[in-house]
Design an enzyme around this catalytic site. Structure first.
Site, PDB file in Angstrom:
ATOM      1  N   GLY A   9       1.078  -1.453   0.308  1.00 41.56           N
ATOM      2  CA  GLY A   9      -0.193   0.013  -0.067  1.00 41.56           C
ATOM      3  C   GLY A   9       1.071   1.426   0.429  1.00 41.56           C
ATOM      4  N   ILE A  11       1.707   3.737   2.739  1.00 48.43           N
ATOM      5  CA  ILE A  11       2.437   3.994   3.094  1.00 48.43           C
ATOM      6  C   ILE A  11       3.721   2.777   3.429  1.00 48.43           C
ATOM      7  N   ASP A  30       0.342  -9.088   2.275  1.00 41.32           N
ATOM      8  CA  ASP A  30      -0.701  -8.708   1.704  1.00 41.32           C
ATOM      9  C   ASP A  30      -1.653  -8.618   0.870  1.00 41.32           C
ATOM     10  N   PHE A  32      -4.034  -7.496  -1.266  1.00 39.32           N
ATOM     11  CA  PHE A  32      -3.499  -6.367  -2.308  1.00 39.32           C
ATOM     12  C   PHE A  32      -5.374  -6.187  -2.597  1.00 39.32           C
ATOM     13  N   PHE A  79       0.631  -2.514   8.727  1.00 44.06           N
ATOM     14  CA  PHE A  79      -0.213  -1.403   7.768  1.00 44.06           C
ATOM     15  C   PHE A  79      -1.686  -1.995   7.321  1.00 44.06           C
ATOM     16  N   LYS A  83      -9.327   2.012   5.122  1.00 42.46           N
ATOM     17  CA  LYS A  83      -9.033   3.443   5.861  1.00 42.46           C
ATOM     18  C   LYS A  83      -9.899   4.450   5.498  1.00 42.46           C
ATOM     19  N   SER A 123      -3.926   6.481  14.106  1.00 37.41           N
ATOM     20  CA  SER A 123      -3.860   7.886  13.124  1.00 37.41           C
ATOM     21  C   SER A 123      -4.328   8.791  14.431  1.00 37.41           C
ATOM     22  N   TYR A 147     -14.611   4.210  11.401  1.00 40.38           N
ATOM     23  CA  TYR A 147     -13.195   3.908  11.418  1.00 40.38           C
ATOM     24  C   TYR A 147     -12.341   4.365  11.837  1.00 40.38           C
ATOM     25  N   LYS A 151      -9.547   1.805  14.822  1.00 37.15           N
ATOM     26  CA  LYS A 151      -8.364   2.529  15.502  1.00 37.15           C
ATOM     27  C   LYS A 151      -7.642   2.364  16.830  1.00 37.15           C
ATOM     28  N   ASN A 177      -2.015  13.673   8.095  1.00 38.39           N
ATOM     29  CA  ASN A 177      -1.819  13.321   7.049  1.00 38.39           C
ATOM     30  C   ASN A 177      -1.028  13.211   6.107  1.00 38.39           C
ATOM     31  N   LEU A 198      -7.257  14.942   0.159  1.00 38.02           N
ATOM     32  CA  LEU A 198      -7.188  15.905  -0.686  1.00 38.02           C
ATOM     33  C   LEU A 198      -5.996  16.008  -1.399  1.00 38.02           C
TER      34      LEU A 198
HETATM   35  P1  NAD Z   1      -4.050   1.625   1.473  1.00 39.14           P
HETATM   36  O1  NAD Z   1      -4.758   1.087   1.419  1.00 39.14           O
HETATM   37  O2  NAD Z   1      -2.544   1.901   0.847  1.00 39.14           O
HETATM   38  O3  NAD Z   1      -2.334   0.640   2.144  1.00 39.14           O
HETATM   39  C1  NAD Z   1      -3.320  -1.141   2.886  1.00 39.14           C
HETATM   40  C2  NAD Z   1      -2.474  -2.218   2.834  1.00 39.14           C
HETATM   41  O4  NAD Z   1      -3.150  -2.897   3.118  1.00 39.14           O
HETATM   42  C3  NAD Z   1      -3.302  -2.116   0.941  1.00 39.14           C
HETATM   43  O5  NAD Z   1      -2.075  -2.706  -0.320  1.00 39.14           O
HETATM   44  C4  NAD Z   1      -3.950  -3.694   1.170  1.00 39.14           C
HETATM   45  O6  NAD Z   1      -4.518  -4.286  -0.315  1.00 39.14           O
HETATM   46  C5  NAD Z   1      -3.497  -3.976   2.084  1.00 39.14           C
HETATM   47  N1  NAD Z   1      -4.552  -5.175   3.184  1.00 39.14           N
HETATM   48  C6  NAD Z   1      -6.338  -4.531   3.178  1.00 39.14           C
HETATM   49  N2  NAD Z   1      -6.727  -5.394   3.578  1.00 39.14           N
HETATM   50  C7  NAD Z   1      -5.661  -5.907   3.849  1.00 39.14           C
HETATM   51  C8  NAD Z   1      -6.137  -8.125   4.538  1.00 39.14           C
HETATM   52  N3  NAD Z   1      -7.340  -8.060   5.447  1.00 39.14           N
HETATM   53  N4  NAD Z   1      -4.797  -8.731   4.526  1.00 39.14           N
HETATM   54  C9  NAD Z   1      -3.660  -8.198   3.712  1.00 39.14           C
HETATM   55  N5  NAD Z   1      -3.603  -7.194   3.784  1.00 39.14           N
HETATM   56  C10 NAD Z   1      -4.987  -6.415   3.796  1.00 39.14           C
HETATM   57  O7  NAD Z   1      -3.433   2.397   2.485  1.00 39.14           O
HETATM   58  P2  NAD Z   1      -2.011   3.395   3.706  1.00 39.14           P
HETATM   59  O8  NAD Z   1      -2.741   4.826   3.465  1.00 39.14           O
HETATM   60  O9  NAD Z   1      -0.837   3.179   3.047  1.00 39.14           O
HETATM   61  O10 NAD Z   1      -2.174   3.520   5.081  1.00 39.14           O
HETATM   62  C11 NAD Z   1      -1.525   2.003   5.767  1.00 39.14           C
HETATM   63  C12 NAD Z   1      -1.939   1.793   7.346  1.00 39.14           C
HETATM   64  O11 NAD Z   1      -2.451   3.448   7.526  1.00 39.14           O
HETATM   65  C13 NAD Z   1      -3.350   1.663   6.840  1.00 39.14           C
HETATM   66  O12 NAD Z   1      -3.906   1.139   8.467  1.00 39.14           O
HETATM   67  C14 NAD Z   1      -4.755   2.782   7.752  1.00 39.14           C
HETATM   68  O13 NAD Z   1      -5.863   3.376   8.558  1.00 39.14           O
HETATM   69  C15 NAD Z   1      -3.234   3.701   8.319  1.00 39.14           C
HETATM   70  N6  NAD Z   1      -3.377   5.183   8.406  1.00 39.14           N
HETATM   71  C16 NAD Z   1      -3.620   5.952   6.533  1.00 39.14           C
HETATM   72  C17 NAD Z   1      -3.829   6.902   6.607  1.00 39.14           C
HETATM   73  C18 NAD Z   1      -3.303   7.961   5.410  1.00 39.14           C
HETATM   74  O14 NAD Z   1      -3.972   8.778   5.533  1.00 39.14           O
HETATM   75  N7  NAD Z   1      -3.576   7.394   4.716  1.00 39.14           N
HETATM   76  C19 NAD Z   1      -3.824   8.326   7.777  1.00 39.14           C
HETATM   77  C20 NAD Z   1      -3.862   7.437   9.556  1.00 39.14           C
HETATM   78  C21 NAD Z   1      -3.660   5.815   9.490  1.00 39.14           C
HETATM   79  C1  WQD Z   2      -7.140  17.223   4.396  1.00 37.55           C
HETATM   80  C2  WQD Z   2      -8.426  18.556   4.150  1.00 37.55           C
HETATM   81  C3  WQD Z   2     -11.172  18.399   3.874  1.00 37.55           C
HETATM   82  C4  WQD Z   2     -10.379  16.141   0.058  1.00 37.55           C
HETATM   83  C5  WQD Z   2      -8.588  11.730   6.768  1.00 37.55           C
HETATM   84  C6  WQD Z   2      -8.696  11.086   7.781  1.00 37.55           C
HETATM   85  C7  WQD Z   2      -7.744  10.555   8.518  1.00 37.55           C
HETATM   86  C8  WQD Z   2      -6.692  10.139   8.097  1.00 37.55           C
HETATM   87  C9  WQD Z   2      -6.242  10.726   7.420  1.00 37.55           C
HETATM   88  C10 WQD Z   2      -6.370   7.874   8.120  1.00 37.55           C
HETATM   89  C11 WQD Z   2     -10.197  18.936   4.943  1.00 37.55           C
HETATM   90  C12 WQD Z   2     -10.236  19.243   2.319  1.00 37.55           C
HETATM   91  C13 WQD Z   2     -10.363  16.992   1.110  1.00 37.55           C
HETATM   92  C14 WQD Z   2     -11.557  16.930  -1.325  1.00 37.55           C
HETATM   93  C15 WQD Z   2     -11.237  19.500   0.485  1.00 37.55           C
HETATM   94  N1  WQD Z   2      -7.373   8.995   7.022  1.00 37.55           N
HETATM   95  N2  WQD Z   2     -10.214  18.939   1.416  1.00 37.55           N
HETATM   96  N3  WQD Z   2     -12.000  18.574  -1.062  1.00 37.55           N
HETATM   97  O1  WQD Z   2     -10.142  14.415   6.612  1.00 37.55           O
HETATM   98  O2  WQD Z   2      -8.071  15.533   7.616  1.00 37.55           O
HETATM   99  O3  WQD Z   2      -8.698  13.233   7.878  1.00 37.55           O
HETATM  100  O4  WQD Z   2      -6.898  10.944   6.076  1.00 37.55           O
HETATM  101  O5  WQD Z   2      -6.273   7.359   8.907  1.00 37.55           O
HETATM  102  O6  WQD Z   2      -8.563   9.821   9.773  1.00 37.55           O
HETATM  103  O7  WQD Z   2     -10.204  11.910   8.817  1.00 37.55           O
HETATM  104  O8  WQD Z   2      -8.116  14.066   4.960  1.00 37.55           O
HETATM  105  O9  WQD Z   2      -7.088  13.983   2.842  1.00 37.55           O
HETATM  106  O10 WQD Z   2      -9.705  13.876   3.084  1.00 37.55           O
HETATM  107  O11 WQD Z   2      -8.814  15.848   4.181  1.00 37.55           O
HETATM  108  O12 WQD Z   2     -11.450  20.645   0.847  1.00 37.55           O
HETATM  109  O13 WQD Z   2     -12.124  16.749  -1.990  1.00 37.55           O
HETATM  110  O14 WQD Z   2      -8.600  19.063   2.834  1.00 37.55           O
HETATM  111  O15 WQD Z   2     -11.981  19.614   3.997  1.00 37.55           O
HETATM  112  O16 WQD Z   2      -9.556  20.457   4.795  1.00 37.55           O
HETATM  113  P1  WQD Z   2      -8.703  14.470   6.520  1.00 37.55           P
HETATM  114  P2  WQD Z   2      -8.607  14.571   3.449  1.00 37.55           P
END
Ligand code: NAD
Ligand code: WQD
Length: 323
Positions: A9, A11, A30, A32, A79, A83, A123, A147, A151, A177, A198
């Site tokens: 994924g 991150i 993974d 996928f 990871f 999400k 998160s 969600y 967490k 973020n 965003l």
């Molecule tokens: P992503 O969706 O790109 O990566 C997640 C990966 O997990 C994917 O490759 C997916 O195929 C795999 N996956 C999902 N369910 C699975 C399962 N049941 N078994 C095996 N593999 C599985 O997401 P990301 O943005 O890389 O996020 C990674 C982690 O970080 C997540 O736990 C997410 O909740 C957390 N997180 C993400 C953000 C963000 O904004 N991207 C912010 C805070 C926390």
């Molecule tokens: C950022 C800013 C929107 C899209 C989310 C999850 C949080 C974490 C990170 C996983 C905000 C604005 C967005 C668009 C916009 N994920 N926006 N137009 O909501 O801060 O956080 O992702 O853990 O849990 O809630 O991130 O990127 O959606 O928004 O104006 O099309 O951009 O209103 O101010 P958010 P985001």
């Protein structure tokens, strides 16, 4: 050997690059469901090193146990999970199954294989409505959506586990973020369908895949009226996982750490920065506020900075010279 669930994924893939660059061996586990195996080939291209890849699901105990054993895993970076906040409200059971049950199954498999080091992707969403800003790790916790609740539940599960057995080494990392991509341009964020976040939306407008960005609200109590967030570069976030592993290696503990920059930027700041980077205007329109959004938040990143300083000052040459 570091066992990376969800390593294909967004991150996870960036973290695999940094792990390999630092000399670790890496196994990606993974299913996928939200990523492509191509990302793993790109990681190998960037680093010139090989990954071990196991296609499997964290909800499947037998697959997990075999994978942990055959890979020789010493630590897990977890990871894998779902999400999308909006989707979690529509499909809560699917979110509990993947994020909570999946993590429970992973922890049970780890326990039975005596692998007791885990770094978990939490998160900033666990802070809920801000009672003070910036958020320190001690800020009260609450969930405003399913969600976030998944967490919070996993964080609680990890803390309970550590209380029962203090030989575990647990790092709970609360990401703010995550944005950006590896400098090579070979890996990045590739959301399926309409991006919720965003920056992937802005990027798709820039390449012409979307006509314009909806800016959700311009009447917030912020300098320009648009929402303010703490955007952290994904490679910095990835490096945070290596720092967490180092710290866990030093001693068993259950630590919870914010990974953010401490600096807030508005939606319009981000749009302007992207315009400068790509040399093109980003079309946008102001639209009503998005349900569930808050005006502004950012991290207090002091704890992560102190940890890094304590580690580096006590080990100026890393592990190469012991004291
Ligand atoms: P992503 O969706 O790109 O990566 C997640 C990966 O997990 C994917 O490759 C997916 O195929 C795999 N996956 C999902 N369910 C699975 C399962 N049941 N078994 C095996 N593999 C599985 O997401 P990301 O943005 O890389 O996020 C990674 C982690 O970080 C997540 O736990 C997410 O909740 C957390 N997180 C993400 C953000 C963000 O904004 N991207 C912010 C805070 C926390
Ligand atoms: C950022 C800013 C929107 C899209 C989310 C999850 C949080 C974490 C990170 C996983 C905000 C604005 C967005 C668009 C916009 N994920 N926006 N137009 O909501 O801060 O956080 O992702 O853990 O849990 O809630 O991130 O990127 O959606 O928004 O104006 O099309 O951009 O209103 O101010 P958010 P985001």
């Amino acid at each position: 050997m570091i066992f990376v669930t969800g390593g294909a994924g967004y991150i996870g893939s960036h973290t695999c690059v940094e792990l390999l660059n630092a000399g670790h061996q890496v196994t990606v586990f993974d299913n996928f469901s939200n990523s492509q195996p191509e990302a793993l080939r790109r990681i190998e291209r960037i680093t010139g090193k090989q990954l071990q890849v196991i296609e499997g699901d964290i909800r499947n105990p037998a697959e997990l146990k075999t994978a942990l054993q055959t890979s020789g895993a010493q630590a897990v970076i977890h990871f894998a999970g779902l999400k999308a906040v909006g989707e979690s409200e529509q499909q809560p059971l699917r979110y509990y199954e993947n994020n909570v049950q999946g993590t429970l199954t992973l922890l049970q498999a780890m326990q039975s294989c005596a692998v007791k080091t885990i770094v978990f992707s939490s998160s900033a969403t666990v802070y809920g409505i801000p009672q003070f800003l910036p958020y320190t790790e001690a800020h009260p916790l609450s969930a405003t959506n399913t969600y976030g609740q998944t967490k919070l539940t996993v964080e609680r599960m990890l803390q309970d586990l550590y209380r029962s057995d203090a030989t575990w080494r647990i790092g709970i990392l609360r990401y703010f973020n995550p944005v950006g991509a590896h400098a090579s341009g070979l890996i990045g964020e590739d959301p399926q369908g309409l991006p919720n976040n965003l920056m992937p939306f802005v990027a798709q407008v820039a390449v012409g895949r979307r006509e314009f960005l909806n800016v959700w609200g311009n009447d917030y109590d912020t300098p320009d009226g648009t929402g303010v967030r703490d955007y952290i570069h994904v490679v910095d976030l990835a490096l945070g996982h290596l720092a967490a592993l180092n710290r866990l290696q030093a001693q068993p503990q259950c630590m919870t750490v914010n990974l953010g920059t401490g600096i807030g930027y508005s939606v319009l700041d981000m749009v302007r920065a992207f315009e400068q980077a790509c040399g093109k205007p980003i079309a946008f329109q102001f639209s009503p506020r998005r349900a569930g959004d808050i005006a502004s938040y950012c991290a207090d990143p002091k704890l992560a900075a102190e940890h890094t300083w304590r580690w580096q000052s006590q080990n100026p040459q890393g592990y190469s010279i012991s004291h």
